[in-house]
Design an enzyme around this catalytic site. Sequence first.
Site, PDB file in Angstrom:
ATOM      1  N   HIS A   4      45.754  73.552  18.451  1.00  0.00           N
ATOM      2  CA  HIS A   4      45.692  71.266  18.500  1.00  0.00           C
ATOM      3  C   HIS A   4      45.652  71.455  20.083  1.00  0.00           C
ATOM      4  O   HIS A   4      44.315  70.228  20.135  1.00  0.00           O
ATOM      5  CB  HIS A   4      48.200  71.261  18.596  1.00  0.00           C
ATOM      6  CG  HIS A   4      47.956  71.479  17.051  1.00  0.00           C
ATOM      7  ND1 HIS A   4      48.016  70.863  16.241  1.00  0.00           N
ATOM      8  CD2 HIS A   4      49.025  72.379  16.856  1.00  0.00           C
ATOM      9  CE1 HIS A   4      48.587  70.771  14.675  1.00  0.00           C
ATOM     10  NE2 HIS A   4      48.675  72.042  15.994  1.00  0.00           N
TER      11      HIS A   4
HETATM   12  C1  BDR Z   1      51.981  70.318  19.336  1.00  0.00           C
HETATM   13  O1  BDR Z   1      52.929  70.900  19.323  1.00  0.00           O
HETATM   14  C2  BDR Z   1      53.450  72.162  19.532  1.00  0.00           C
HETATM   15  O2  BDR Z   1      54.065  73.042  19.060  1.00  0.00           O
HETATM   16  C3  BDR Z   1      51.921  72.091  20.477  1.00  0.00           C
HETATM   17  O3  BDR Z   1      51.956  73.729  21.688  1.00  0.00           O
HETATM   18  C4  BDR Z   1      51.102  71.489  20.483  1.00  0.00           C
HETATM   19  O4  BDR Z   1      51.144  70.405  21.497  1.00  0.00           O
HETATM   20  C5  BDR Z   1      51.692  70.344  17.458  1.00  0.00           C
HETATM   21  O5  BDR Z   1      52.081  68.777  17.587  1.00  0.00           O
END
Ligand code: BDR
Length: 316
Positions: free
Chosen positions: A241
């Site tokens: 992500h």
């Molecule tokens: C986002 O939520 C967090 O768990 C991760 O680091 C990322 O930034 C993904 O939905």
Amino acid sequence: MHKVIFDTDPGVDDAMALLFLARHPEIDLIGITTAFGNASIETTTRNAQYLKQQWGISAPIAKGAAEQYEPGRATHPFPAYIHGDDGLGNIGIPDVVDVPLDPRPAHQFIIDSIKANPGEIVLVAVGRMTNLANALKAAPEITGLVKEVIIMGGAIDVPGNVTPAAEANIHGDPEAADAVMIAPWKVVVVGLDVTLKTTMTRQTMAALARKGGKDVELLDRLSQFYIDFYKGQVRDSMVVHDTCACVYLVARELFTTRSGVVRVLTTGIGEGMTVQKPDGMTFGTSQWDNLPSQLVCTDVDAAGAMKLVEETLVRQ
Ligand code: BDR
Ligand code: CA
């Protein structure tokens, strides 16, 4: 050179993004500000200190807010089942890491840095948007002084990952996210529409660790718990992500974007939902009227993005 302040809640995928920013030759990482989200602010800040120490990163760290933008807002539990109880895959990090913090709170660090570098700083925010919203509230004039704001967050044309409507970073502080989206600065939304397409297999991570020395070995080690969580959704892989948002900074040609005003729903069953009114579409009067258009990423050349991630992580 892109001058970057990285606002982050490390977090396993945050850790990869941090190493990417530190290693990319066109990025000058001038500050790390911490957010709560994947774990408490104490834990994410300690994790940032640990990664800074282990990876020899020179950028200062400023600790972020411990609570959401709207005082008293109900909190959601931290996702220990994704990032581990320690936020970094339960690898056994010392409780205290002896790395000094900048004396300023994160939002003040952001304000001061932007004012000292007018027109130059890109904010890359990959946690809840609390620090950015606090900076906007304290010094709204920064909107005219920042170069760009790139966020990992939101789910525009796809379902969320915390509820069917909402992505985690936005769901965790919807009022903050809405304030960021409607401010008169240039925001790029790198949300689940694209980040779910950028994945790295456990095998590739192991191969990078063999090539990249002890820094990537640490990344490999701390990623195992997260890969175990994601392996049911993406075959024995992790979803990249936060690094995906960093890739946008240096390789925006890999992304398809759409311009339009973005609002965040702050109440009801759609709490945390990100909704764009695409430019050129006409509706009746709505709360999307007369606000700045922002770019949302709707597609990505995932192979190209991951090639860049892999090359950058193993750079010496
Ligand atoms: C986002 O939520 C967090 O768990 C991760 O680091 C990322 O930034 C993904 O939905
Ligand atoms: Ca994150």
